[in-house]
Write a protein that holds these residues in place. Structure first.
Motif, mmCIF file in Angstrom:
data_model
loop_
_atom_site.group_PDB
_atom_site.id
_atom_site.type_symbol
_atom_site.label_atom_id
_atom_site.label_comp_id
_atom_site.label_asym_id
_atom_site.label_seq_id
_atom_site.Cartn_x
_atom_site.Cartn_y
_atom_site.Cartn_z
ATOM 1 N N ASN A 112 0.836 -1.196 0.033
ATOM 2 C CA ASN A 112 -0.024 0.027 0.068
ATOM 3 C C ASN A 112 0.943 1.359 0.003
ATOM 4 O O ASN A 112 0.506 2.130 -0.550
ATOM 5 C CB ASN A 112 -1.097 0.076 1.093
ATOM 6 N N TYR A 115 2.296 1.885 -3.573
ATOM 7 C CA TYR A 115 1.444 2.285 -4.530
ATOM 8 C C TYR A 115 0.417 3.137 -4.071
ATOM 9 O O TYR A 115 -0.946 3.524 -4.739
ATOM 10 C CB TYR A 115 0.689 0.987 -5.149
ATOM 11 N N PHE A 116 0.688 4.003 -2.899
ATOM 12 C CA PHE A 116 -0.407 4.711 -2.252
ATOM 13 C C PHE A 116 -0.867 5.841 -3.239
ATOM 14 O O PHE A 116 -2.221 6.190 -3.319
ATOM 15 C CB PHE A 116 0.065 5.282 -1.022
ATOM 16 N N LEU A 119 -2.793 4.332 -6.063
ATOM 17 C CA LEU A 119 -4.229 4.020 -5.895
ATOM 18 C C LEU A 119 -5.161 5.283 -5.329
ATOM 19 O O LEU A 119 -6.553 4.843 -5.708
ATOM 20 C CB LEU A 119 -4.142 3.176 -4.250
ATOM 21 N N GLN A 120 -4.819 6.306 -4.928
ATOM 22 C CA GLN A 120 -5.576 7.459 -4.829
ATOM 23 C C GLN A 120 -6.040 7.919 -6.195
ATOM 24 O O GLN A 120 -7.077 8.233 -6.537
ATOM 25 C CB GLN A 120 -4.657 8.680 -4.202
ATOM 26 N N ASN A 123 -8.761 5.287 -7.425
ATOM 27 C CA ASN A 123 -10.155 5.629 -6.717
ATOM 28 C C ASN A 123 -10.741 6.728 -7.248
ATOM 29 O O ASN A 123 -12.059 6.816 -7.525
ATOM 30 C CB ASN A 123 -9.703 5.669 -5.177
ATOM 31 N N ASN A 140 -9.004 -5.063 -6.467
ATOM 32 C CA ASN A 140 -9.656 -5.412 -5.166
ATOM 33 C C ASN A 140 -10.130 -6.823 -5.026
ATOM 34 O O ASN A 140 -9.752 -7.368 -3.933
ATOM 35 C CB ASN A 140 -11.027 -4.479 -4.781
ATOM 36 N N TYR A 143 -6.683 -8.665 -4.587
ATOM 37 C CA TYR A 143 -6.147 -8.165 -2.802
ATOM 38 C C TYR A 143 -6.868 -9.171 -2.023
ATOM 39 O O TYR A 143 -6.376 -9.697 -1.144
ATOM 40 C CB TYR A 143 -6.583 -6.798 -2.720
ATOM 41 N N HIS A 179 -7.420 -1.283 1.127
ATOM 42 C CA HIS A 179 -6.917 0.155 0.759
ATOM 43 C C HIS A 179 -7.712 1.291 1.637
ATOM 44 O O HIS A 179 -6.979 2.065 2.102
ATOM 45 C CB HIS A 179 -7.242 0.262 -0.741
ATOM 46 N N TRP A 182 -5.963 1.968 5.052
ATOM 47 C CA TRP A 182 -4.914 2.825 5.130
ATOM 48 C C TRP A 182 -4.889 4.160 4.635
ATOM 49 O O TRP A 182 -4.049 4.946 5.205
ATOM 50 C CB TRP A 182 -3.841 1.831 3.996
ATOM 51 N N ARG A 183 -5.781 4.364 3.657
ATOM 52 C CA ARG A 183 -5.939 5.842 3.221
ATOM 53 C C ARG A 183 -6.678 6.602 4.358
ATOM 54 O O ARG A 183 -6.236 7.815 4.606
ATOM 55 C CB ARG A 183 -7.155 5.743 2.088
#
Length: 214
Positions: A112, A115-116, A119-120, A123, A140, A143, A179, A182-183
């Motif tokens: 995470n 690739y944070f 991933l934002q 989304n 997902n 995952y 995800h 963590w976000r």
């Protein structure tokens, strides 16, 4: 006189064309990722990507397929990152339930964290683009499949709470280690990655492991 058959291209020419095409594609992907991260997916056009990469709009489409395909490419890279297999191998080698949770949580954290930002972007893109939404759904799904391996290992160790099935344990793992968690803690609450990892591992252990586990 050349012995090469009439009309047959010289090998070095074909090789050079392939090399040039690969370099062009790499430049386009690099430019697109930079723009996605700087501006957000919705504010970037294929024209922007073409200008940033020094190519033409038709070249972007021919080389990469367009914005959604570019984003899918980066997500596929993330899905195939070696950290996933490395983490699952380590999980399956664990014999202590709490260590299993700690190893799984750390591997998920590394993935995470790496690739944070991407991933934002994904989304945000999923709310605007159907193809991006499908890419997010696929990511997902993969995952959750990985988390199901963790749940399965805990079941094999006889460590799950009484009445807790592998499927329900996977759902709980997704709730804590997916995800969004963590976000929430890293981006919204401004926790450090270390703090988030430690706290989530504690919550997973409390939610999944039998009370008799030391």
């Amino acid at each position: 006189m050349s012995s090469r058959p009439h009309g047959q291209p010289r090998p070095y020419r074909a090789g050079r064309r392939a090399e040039t095409a690969a370099e062009t594609r790499a430049a386009i992907l690099e430019a697109a990722l930079r723009l996605f991260l700087e501006r957000g997916y919705g504010k970037v056009t294929v024209g922007d990507i073409a200008r940033e990469s020094g190519t033409a709009v038709p070249t972007v489409y021919a080389s990469t397929g367009g914005k959604a395909s570019i984003l899918a490419h980066f997500i596929s890279e993330g899905i195939g990152d070696p950290i996933v297999d490395q983490t699952l191998s380590a999980v399956n080698a664990c014999r202590d339930p709490r260590e299993t949770v700690a190893v799984a949580t750390h591997g998920v954290r590394v993935d995470n964290e790496q690739y944070f930002a991407l991933l934002q972007v994904l989304n945000t893109a999923a709310a605007l683009d159907e193809t991006a939404a499908e890419t997010l759904a696929r990511a997902n799904r993969v995952y959750r499949e990985a988390l199901a391996v963790v749940a399965g290992r805990l079941e094999e160790l006889g460590a799950l709470r009484a009445g807790l099935t592998r499927g329900r344990a996977t759902d709980i793992l997704w709730f804590f280690l997916g995800h969004p968690s963590w976000r929430l803690y890293v981006a919204d609450c401004r926790w450090s990655w270390n703090e988030t990892e430690q706290w989530l591992a504690q919550q997973v252990s409390a939610a999944l492991l039998d009370d008799g586990i030391g």
